[in-house]
Scaffold this motif. Structure first.
Motif, PDB file in Angstrom:
ATOM      1  N   PHE A  75       0.834  -1.200   0.000  1.00  0.00           N
ATOM      2  CA  PHE A  75       0.000   0.000   0.000  1.00  0.00           C
ATOM      3  C   PHE A  75       0.870   1.252   0.000  1.00  0.00           C
ATOM      4  CE2 PHE A  75      -2.336   3.169   2.654  1.00  0.00           C
ATOM      5  CZ  PHE A  75      -3.320   3.447   1.731  1.00  0.00           C
ATOM      6  N   SER A  76       1.968   1.177   0.776  1.00  0.00           N
ATOM      7  CA  SER A  76       2.876   2.321   0.870  1.00  0.00           C
ATOM      8  C   SER A  76       3.493   2.645  -0.483  1.00  0.00           C
ATOM      9  CB  SER A  76       3.964   2.013   1.906  1.00  0.00           C
ATOM     10  OG  SER A  76       4.931   3.014   1.908  1.00  0.00           O
ATOM     11  N   LEU A  77       3.932   1.616  -1.235  1.00  0.00           N
ATOM     12  CA  LEU A  77       4.568   1.844  -2.537  1.00  0.00           C
ATOM     13  C   LEU A  77       3.577   2.454  -3.526  1.00  0.00           C
ATOM     14  CD1 LEU A  77       6.624  -1.457  -2.844  1.00  0.00           C
ATOM     15  CD2 LEU A  77       7.537   0.845  -2.463  1.00  0.00           C
ATOM     16  N   TRP A  78       2.320   1.970  -3.469  1.00  0.00           N
ATOM     17  CA  TRP A  78       1.323   2.503  -4.399  1.00  0.00           C
ATOM     18  C   TRP A  78       0.966   3.939  -4.067  1.00  0.00           C
ATOM     19  CZ3 TRP A  78      -3.577   4.234  -3.071  1.00  0.00           C
ATOM     20  CH2 TRP A  78      -4.384   4.590  -4.144  1.00  0.00           C
ATOM     21  N   SER A  79       0.780   4.198  -2.724  1.00  0.00           N
ATOM     22  CA  SER A  79       0.254   5.496  -2.336  1.00  0.00           C
ATOM     23  C   SER A  79       1.303   6.598  -2.395  1.00  0.00           C
ATOM     24  CB  SER A  79      -0.325   5.418  -0.924  1.00  0.00           C
ATOM     25  OG  SER A  79       0.680   5.035  -0.011  1.00  0.00           O
ATOM     26  N   PHE A  80       2.579   6.233  -2.268  1.00  0.00           N
ATOM     27  CA  PHE A  80       3.610   7.271  -2.288  1.00  0.00           C
ATOM     28  C   PHE A  80       3.579   8.034  -3.596  1.00  0.00           C
ATOM     29  CE2 PHE A  80       7.343   9.387  -1.055  1.00  0.00           C
ATOM     30  CZ  PHE A  80       8.165   9.484  -2.171  1.00  0.00           C
ATOM     31  N   SER A  81       3.386   7.300  -4.707  1.00  0.00           N
ATOM     32  CA  SER A  81       3.348   7.964  -5.995  1.00  0.00           C
ATOM     33  C   SER A  81       2.001   8.636  -6.237  1.00  0.00           C
ATOM     34  CB  SER A  81       3.624   6.953  -7.118  1.00  0.00           C
ATOM     35  OG  SER A  81       2.663   5.918  -7.087  1.00  0.00           O
ATOM     36  N   HIS A  82       1.012   8.219  -5.489  1.00  0.00           N
ATOM     37  CA  HIS A  82      -0.338   8.749  -5.694  1.00  0.00           C
ATOM     38  C   HIS A  82      -0.591  10.011  -4.889  1.00  0.00           C
ATOM     39  CE1 HIS A  82      -4.773   8.905  -5.105  1.00  0.00           C
ATOM     40  NE2 HIS A  82      -4.787   8.510  -6.369  1.00  0.00           N
ATOM     41  N   ASP A  83      -0.168  10.010  -3.639  1.00  0.00           N
ATOM     42  CA  ASP A  83      -0.495  11.143  -2.773  1.00  0.00           C
ATOM     43  C   ASP A  83       0.327  11.033  -1.491  1.00  0.00           C
ATOM     44  OD1 ASP A  83      -3.645  12.724  -2.018  1.00  0.00           O
ATOM     45  OD2 ASP A  83      -1.691  13.068  -1.115  1.00  0.00           O
ATOM     46  N   ASP A  84       0.974  12.128  -1.128  1.00  0.00           N
ATOM     47  CA  ASP A  84       1.778  12.120   0.100  1.00  0.00           C
ATOM     48  C   ASP A  84       0.932  11.807   1.333  1.00  0.00           C
ATOM     49  OD1 ASP A  84       4.017  12.674  -1.313  1.00  0.00           O
ATOM     50  OD2 ASP A  84       4.034  14.831  -0.870  1.00  0.00           O
TER      51      ASP A  84
END
Length: 547
Positions: free
Chosen positions: A17-26
């Motif tokens: 989840f962290s890898l996906w969300s980092f590029s999506h939204d801080d």
């Protein structure tokens, strides 16, 4: 090894989840990061803390602390508490139909429903519960005892009680599906005023209200008093349907506005109304919340009736339940209510809290004016203000302590077992001789009766003793204490009227349950009396709604 595997299982989805969300939204990255830290911390505590820890207790404590930063309505519901949650939502549970609570370390039957399994089996108000299925309840909390009493409908429990100082009794009681009635009471007052009290907004509440109104009108009601005092709310759809009974089809009832489109909805009256013309008063108080405020607010916004009593609670927040793993649930605030005038009745601002973590009340300076159908001014940010405010009766601290200490309750029990019957609720009165018997009995009891002023004087005395500069005040403090005790020694005389009335009502409850108490109080209820005078005075009624 098992602990490490569990930690890895927790970490894998979090890392993904962290890898996906980092590029999506801080923002999402921050969430994943902190969940990762929490998992790591818990693993370390579980491994190295000196004593064994209970995973369920520790995790629930952390969840509750986190949600406590939001509002009191966003809560985690573990699997063990799901049944109680469903009871609150549906008004139904498998039990024996009693209300019990702890008074002075005794778990007492305080009330029971008509035709309840408990009443049928022989239990009575005033019984002290000492064991359930042979298990002593000494030291148990009210919640623990409640869980032992509730269970699958059709099952039987054994309940042991002590009654009025005599030997213990044991009763076999079959649990049944207990349905808490929505309509607590209905009657005709003053020849042609229909009165009904709605206690909950559970399933079928709107149908029950419709049936009550129709029955009262058949009995000759030309006016209505709709009592919502103490009603904490419930199902939104039932509130909408109840409003629909009194406003035209197509009328806007309530809007919910949330973060997502799915939580931003509009509710309108979809059916033909039951009655658009009958003069109506709606009674509210500070215990009227949520769905009660929607109904009273809609009636006020459309000038459909007069609102009487005290300011309502001020809960304008919408909750929905979301399923979680392992049969647990999250009840989460997703939106705010807005009634037809456009106002939100939410009083507390949970986004802004004081140093002690308490939510702030919206300041008058930020409250906005709105208008009813007849252009009357109403305001947001503080519950529903009644059109006619009625002051609440304020009991003396002496009387409150008599009640809180269980003395009124216990004497009512003694009275019940020495009197086979009493007069009808509307006629029953204690004689002066009977009241004097009660006063003499109170004098023989251990009666903790500290008033607020006594507590303040005690603190003042303590402070004076710690500072030589003010030690000379002790003489004056002693004089004040003597005066306080002189006044208190006459408490049974000075506050006879209010004490006597509370004792009468508690005695009436033994014979006639809640219905009897309501019958006995309506004729002297200041809100009800005001409502009757208002709806029957056509000029006054119209002038209020057209200010």
């Amino acid at each position: 090894m098992l602990r490490k595997k569990l930690f890895l299982l927790l970490l894998i989805p979090i890392t993904a989840f962290s890898l996906w969300s980092f590029s999506h939204d801080d923002r999402y990255f921050a969430i994943a990061k902190n969940i990762d830290i929490f998992s790591s911390l818990y693993s370390e505590v579980n491994t190295y803390y000196v004593d064994d820890i209970n995973p369920n207790t520790l995790i629930k404590t952390s969840i509750d602390a986190m949600l406590n930063k939001l509002d009191p309505y966003t809560v985690y519901i573990p699997e063990d508490d799901i049944e109680d949650f469903r009871t609150n939502a549906t008004g139904e549970y498998g039990g024996i139909g009693i209300l019990s609570n702890r008074i002075n370390n005794r778990h007492l039957v305080l009330n029971m429903y008509e035709e309840s399994p408990a009443k049928t089996a022989g239990l009575k108000i005033g019984d002290e519960i000492v064991n359930i299925d042979g298990k002593s309840v000494k030291g148990m909390s009210d919640e623990e005892i409640g869980k032992l009493i509730k269970g699958q409908s059709g099952t039987t429990l054994s309940i042991g009680v002590e009654r009025n100082g005599t030997h213990p009794y044991t009763f076999k009681v079959e649990r049944k599906n207990i349905t808490i009635p929505n309509i607590a009471y209905k009657t005709i007052l003053n020849e042609n005023v229909g009165y009904f009290r709605l206690s909950e907004f559970t399933r079928n509440a709107s149908e029950d209200v419709q049936a009550a109104v129709q029955e009262l009108k058949k009995q000759g009601a030309q006016y209505l008093i709709f009592d919502l005092r103490g009603n904490p709310g419930g199902l939104l759809n039932e509130a909408v349907e109840i409003c629909n009974l009194f406003v035209p089809k197509g009328s806007g009832i309530v809007e919910t506005r949330g973060k997502t489109q799915a939580q931003s909805l509009s509710y309108v009256a979809k059916n033909d109304p039951l009655d658009l013309d009958i003069p109506m008063a709606v009674l509210i108080d500070h215990g009227s919340a949520s769905a009660s405020e929607i109904v009273s607010g809609v009636i006020q916004d459309y000038d459909r009736g007069v609102i009487i009593g005290q300011k309502s609670f001020g809960k304008g927040l919408v909750q929905v339940t979301r399923p979680l793993s392992y049969n647990s649930q999250l009840k989460v605030t997703t939106a705010k209510y807005y009634i037809p005038s456009g106002r939100c009745i939410q009083e507390l601002d949970y986004q802004h809290k004081d140093a002690e973590g308490k939510a702030l009340v919206f300041a008058d300076s930020v409250k906005e004016a709105f208008f009813t159908a007849n252009n009357r001014v109403v305001y947001d940010g503080g519950g529903v203000d009644p059109d006619i405010k009625v002051s609440l009766e304020k009991l003396s601290s002496y009387t409150e302590n008599l009640i809180g200490g269980g003395l009124v309750f216990d004497y009512a029990t003694k009275y019940y077992y020495s009197h086979e019957k009493i007069a009808e609720p509307t006629d029953f009165k204690l004689s002066d001789e009977e009241y004097n018997h009660f006063a003499k009995w109170v004098a023989t009891q251990k009666f903790e009766n500290p008033s607020n002023i006594e507590k303040s004087i005690a603190l003042l005395s303590e402070a004076a003793n710690e500072d030589q500069v003010y030690a000379q005040l002790n003489h004056e403090i002693t004089r004040i204490n003597h005066e306080i005790h002189r006044l208190k020694s006459n408490g049974m005389v000075n506050f006879k009227k209010e004490i006597k009335r509370r004792l009468e009502l508690e005695i009436i409850r033994r014979y006639y349950l809640n219905k009897g108490v309501l019958e006995a109080t309506l004729s002297s209820d200041s809100d009800v009396v005001t409502a009757i005078l208002t709806v029957k005075d056509s000029n006054k009624y119209k002038s209020i709604l057209h200010k």
